[in-house]
Design a protein around this motif. Structure first.
Motif, PDB file in Angstrom:
ATOM      1  N   ASN A 157      -3.120   3.847 -11.864  1.00  0.00           N
ATOM      2  CA  ASN A 157      -2.881   5.268 -12.080  1.00  0.00           C
ATOM      3  C   ASN A 157      -3.737   6.158 -11.188  1.00  0.00           C
ATOM      4  OD1 ASN A 157      -1.008   4.776 -14.130  1.00  0.00           O
ATOM      5  ND2 ASN A 157      -2.642   4.500 -15.620  1.00  0.00           N
ATOM      6  N   ASN A 158      -4.767   5.563 -10.575  1.00  0.00           N
ATOM      7  CA  ASN A 158      -5.647   6.340  -9.696  1.00  0.00           C
ATOM      8  C   ASN A 158      -6.084   5.447  -8.536  1.00  0.00           C
ATOM      9  OD1 ASN A 158      -7.885   4.759 -10.628  1.00  0.00           O
ATOM     10  ND2 ASN A 158      -7.937   6.050 -12.466  1.00  0.00           N
ATOM     11  N   ASN A 159      -6.996   5.944  -7.715  1.00  0.00           N
ATOM     12  CA  ASN A 159      -7.442   5.202  -6.540  1.00  0.00           C
ATOM     13  C   ASN A 159      -8.700   4.373  -6.796  1.00  0.00           C
ATOM     14  OD1 ASN A 159      -5.353   6.218  -5.038  1.00  0.00           O
ATOM     15  ND2 ASN A 159      -6.552   7.880  -4.164  1.00  0.00           N
ATOM     16  N   LEU A 160      -9.106   4.240  -8.048  1.00  0.00           N
ATOM     17  CA  LEU A 160     -10.341   3.528  -8.352  1.00  0.00           C
ATOM     18  C   LEU A 160     -10.116   2.025  -8.412  1.00  0.00           C
ATOM     19  CD1 LEU A 160     -11.788   5.853 -11.144  1.00  0.00           C
ATOM     20  CD2 LEU A 160     -12.355   5.805  -8.706  1.00  0.00           C
ATOM     21  N   ILE A 161     -10.886   1.293  -7.606  1.00  0.00           N
ATOM     22  CA  ILE A 161     -10.894  -0.164  -7.651  1.00  0.00           C
ATOM     23  C   ILE A 161     -12.357  -0.606  -7.677  1.00  0.00           C
ATOM     24  CG2 ILE A 161      -8.658  -0.511  -6.540  1.00  0.00           C
ATOM     25  CD1 ILE A 161     -10.133  -1.019  -3.902  1.00  0.00           C
ATOM     26  N   TYR A 162     -12.615  -1.861  -8.017  1.00  0.00           N
ATOM     27  CA  TYR A 162     -13.984  -2.330  -8.136  1.00  0.00           C
ATOM     28  C   TYR A 162     -14.096  -3.758  -7.582  1.00  0.00           C
ATOM     29  CZ  TYR A 162     -11.865  -4.510 -12.209  1.00  0.00           C
ATOM     30  OH  TYR A 162     -11.043  -5.231 -13.033  1.00  0.00           O
ATOM     31  N   PRO A 163     -15.275  -4.118  -7.076  1.00  0.00           N
ATOM     32  CA  PRO A 163     -15.476  -5.472  -6.565  1.00  0.00           C
ATOM     33  C   PRO A 163     -15.169  -6.514  -7.634  1.00  0.00           C
ATOM     34  CG  PRO A 163     -17.297  -4.078  -5.911  1.00  0.00           C
ATOM     35  CD  PRO A 163     -16.477  -3.283  -6.894  1.00  0.00           C
ATOM     36  N   GLY A 164     -14.449  -7.550  -7.215  1.00  0.00           N
ATOM     37  CA  GLY A 164     -14.057  -8.605  -8.139  1.00  0.00           C
ATOM     38  C   GLY A 164     -12.669  -8.400  -8.725  1.00  0.00           C
ATOM     39  N   GLN A 165     -12.150  -7.183  -8.644  1.00  0.00           N
ATOM     40  CA  GLN A 165     -10.815  -6.898  -9.159  1.00  0.00           C
ATOM     41  C   GLN A 165      -9.781  -7.657  -8.332  1.00  0.00           C
ATOM     42  OE1 GLN A 165      -9.901  -2.723  -9.111  1.00  0.00           O
ATOM     43  NE2 GLN A 165      -7.890  -2.965 -10.042  1.00  0.00           N
ATOM     44  N   LYS A 166      -8.741  -8.177  -8.974  1.00  0.00           N
ATOM     45  CA  LYS A 166      -7.652  -8.884  -8.299  1.00  0.00           C
ATOM     46  C   LYS A 166      -6.508  -7.908  -8.074  1.00  0.00           C
ATOM     47  CE  LYS A 166      -9.740 -12.876  -8.990  1.00  0.00           C
ATOM     48  NZ  LYS A 166     -10.632 -13.394  -8.015  1.00  0.00           N
ATOM     49  N   LEU A 167      -6.047  -7.814  -6.816  1.00  0.00           N
ATOM     50  CA  LEU A 167      -4.920  -6.963  -6.477  1.00  0.00           C
ATOM     51  C   LEU A 167      -3.797  -7.801  -5.886  1.00  0.00           C
ATOM     52  CD1 LEU A 167      -6.607  -3.910  -4.701  1.00  0.00           C
ATOM     53  CD2 LEU A 167      -5.751  -4.032  -7.056  1.00  0.00           C
ATOM     54  N   LYS A 168      -2.574  -7.446  -6.213  1.00  0.00           N
ATOM     55  CA  LYS A 168      -1.408  -8.068  -5.590  1.00  0.00           C
ATOM     56  C   LYS A 168      -1.179  -7.347  -4.247  1.00  0.00           C
ATOM     57  CE  LYS A 168       0.815  -8.708 -10.057  1.00  0.00           C
ATOM     58  NZ  LYS A 168       1.944  -8.261 -10.884  1.00  0.00           N
ATOM     59  N   ILE A 169      -1.090  -8.120  -3.172  1.00  0.00           N
ATOM     60  CA  ILE A 169      -0.805  -7.567  -1.854  1.00  0.00           C
ATOM     61  C   ILE A 169       0.591  -8.012  -1.475  1.00  0.00           C
ATOM     62  CG2 ILE A 169      -1.520  -7.402   0.560  1.00  0.00           C
ATOM     63  CD1 ILE A 169      -3.680  -6.380  -1.409  1.00  0.00           C
ATOM     64  N   PRO A 170       1.565  -7.090  -1.414  1.00  0.00           N
ATOM     65  CA  PRO A 170       2.933  -7.489  -1.069  1.00  0.00           C
ATOM     66  C   PRO A 170       3.015  -8.001   0.366  1.00  0.00           C
ATOM     67  CG  PRO A 170       2.771  -5.105  -1.398  1.00  0.00           C
ATOM     68  CD  PRO A 170       1.420  -5.666  -1.659  1.00  0.00           C
ATOM     69  N   VAL A 171       3.774  -9.077   0.544  1.00  0.00           N
ATOM     70  CA  VAL A 171       3.949  -9.669   1.865  1.00  0.00           C
ATOM     71  C   VAL A 171       5.255  -9.201   2.484  1.00  0.00           C
ATOM     72  CG1 VAL A 171       4.187 -11.851   3.110  1.00  0.00           C
ATOM     73  CG2 VAL A 171       2.564 -11.662   1.240  1.00  0.00           C
ATOM     74  N   ARG A 172       6.282  -8.991   1.690  1.00  0.00           N
ATOM     75  CA  ARG A 172       7.574  -8.544   2.215  1.00  0.00           C
ATOM     76  C   ARG A 172       7.935  -7.200   1.650  1.00  0.00           C
ATOM     77  NH1 ARG A 172      10.459 -13.957   0.644  1.00  0.00           N
ATOM     78  NH2 ARG A 172       8.897 -15.227   1.566  1.00  0.00           N
TER      79      ARG A 172
END
Length: 181
Positions: A166-181
């Protein structure tokens, strides 16, 4: 342990696997069009700690033509096609990789790979989501959504939507999905 290094040129990432399971995924810089990173099956031929200069803090040679996986003194270039054929990594990432692998570790380089587990198997950190694929990226200290989006050639909005942020806040250790296609 049977580690393997996979370098996917299209997504500019290095995938470390152990006995078929993905251990880690790292962003990399690859060779520019005039001096491309070679595609093929190689092995780690030599390891050097603290080679210095443009090689950063670690060197993993994989061809006799002096191609290697190494750190960098220009971290802002990670994610781009800028090298003379080598694979550049953030120093902290290549230091971690260096500790996993030994001389003889396979290095497989392709334009792209299909490490997508069938739905529900849970065997891999890569997944299929309808017709899209993604890999899991662990946020590191100093990362921002903008930096991650830029590194993997996606928009911040797409990253936010893909990860239900919902916002731009992320933190070290957090897992994010990075789309490839």
């Amino acid at each position: 342990m049977a580690y393997q290094i996979y370098i996917e040129l299209n997504t500019r990432r290095l995938i470390l696997k152990n006995n078929g399971s993905i251990i880690a995924t790292y962003p990399v810089a690859i060779g520019k069009p005039s001096t491309p990173t070679p595609v093929g099956d190689f092995k780690v031929l030599n390891k050097i700690k603290n080679p210095g200069g443009v090689l950063g803090t670690r060197w993993l040679q994989f061809t006799w033509q002096q191609h290697g996986i190494h750190g960098t003194n220009k971290p802002w270039l990670i994610g781009q096609a800028v090298s003379n054929g080598c694979v550049r990594m953030y120093n902290r990432d290549v230091e971690e990789l260096y500790d996993y692998v030994s001389v003889g570790t396979p290095v497989i380089i392709r334009k792209n790979f299909s490490f997508i587990s069938p739905p529900g198997t849970g065997n891999s950190r890569e997944h299929s989501n309808t017709n899209r694929s993604y890999f899991i990226y662990t946020v590191k200290r100093g990362d921002s959504l903008w930096k991650i989006a830029h590194r993997y050639n996606v928009t911040v909005d797409r990253l936010k939507k893909y990860n239900n942020l919902n916002n731009n806040l992320i933190y070290p250790g957090q897992k994010l999905k990075i789309p490839v296609r």
